[in-house]
Design an enzyme around this catalytic site. Sequence first.
Site, PDB file in Angstrom:
ATOM      1  CB  SER A 164      -1.072  -0.018   1.121  1.00 21.82           C
ATOM      2  OG  SER A 164      -1.892   0.917   1.219  1.00 21.82           O
ATOM      3  CB  THR A 165       1.213   4.199   2.382  1.00 21.94           C
ATOM      4  OG1 THR A 165      -0.202   4.135   2.603  1.00 21.94           O
ATOM      5  CG2 THR A 165       1.865   5.618   2.267  1.00 21.94           C
TER       6      THR A 165
END
Length: 346
Positions: A164-165
């Site tokens: 994700s991030t």
Amino acid sequence: MAEKIKVLIVDDSALIRQMLKEIFSTIDEVEVVGTAADPYIARDKIKRLNPDVLTLDVEMPRMNGLQFLGNLMRLRPMPVVMVSTLTEAGAPETLEALELGAVDFIAKPKAQDQAEFQQFAASLKEKILMAAKARVRAYSGEKKAAPQPVSKIPYHKWVCIGSSTGGTEAIREVLSGVPVNCPPIVITQHIPGVFSSSFAMRLNRALPMEVVEAEEGMEVRPGRVIIARGDYHLRFRKEGTRVVCQLDDGERVNRHKPSVEVMFDSLQQLVPANKLVSVMLTGMGRDGAEAMKRLKDGGAASFAQDEASSVVWGMPKAAYDLGAVDELISLPNMAASILKAAQQNG
């Protein structure tokens, strides 16, 4: 009482600057220390106000936001969240911002819709609080992947990766260490639908193996890396002896679509877990952690990115805390660990 997160807003639109200020005024943990209508003003205010987090638009007068970001991440690395108009045409700019070192991005709300605005405000709060804790590094220029020698040892396992991030750049670094005759690799990165095609094409141009966005009926096979399409879960089904992609437009899982959990569980239903290598890279939240535990319990080799090399140690930590991880690996060593595990038979 904890110190507030000091935010500097950089945007050429007075309306957007005011909107962001109003949102931040409702967040107890945040203090807006200043605003800037262009990068030159921002540069002076960064020196004077020493903010913890910057919000930055791409399109601005006097100096492009990307040029400013590149200079900033070379000279004074700090957490930056891009707040811009997210369109398919603008996807390359946002992906370049992440490459330059921006922590995350968020789309400006398009319409005067209260529900959309509330969702934007909640998401912005989450991203700013996360960015304040993120690990940022100085930008050292464009990374060119050195071609990896073709593996003479066969691969016996497939590789499935969740992130994700910070994941777009982590994925690029991992794949840079993988040869053209790589094992089948499937990846779910939390990314909007307007970006996933551009992301896959960007990797395909930079790397020797085939990197593609998932399509209905696309075969999972050696030498091919498949990126989940944004806004669709990536599932799989059997067609004769082949395993192919299945795009699922169902509900979000763990607040995400595509969801890492959905991909991990779907793959396990078709491929014996001991024929899989599961990997959790940097990201916020815990999507995929429980499915990763099920894979490990079934015999999959399981790795997670270590804290020191993660932009945000959320998803890897969640998997590690559940006992879903065989080993924590630093990002520079991840490719070698994955390939070695994939070469082991059984």
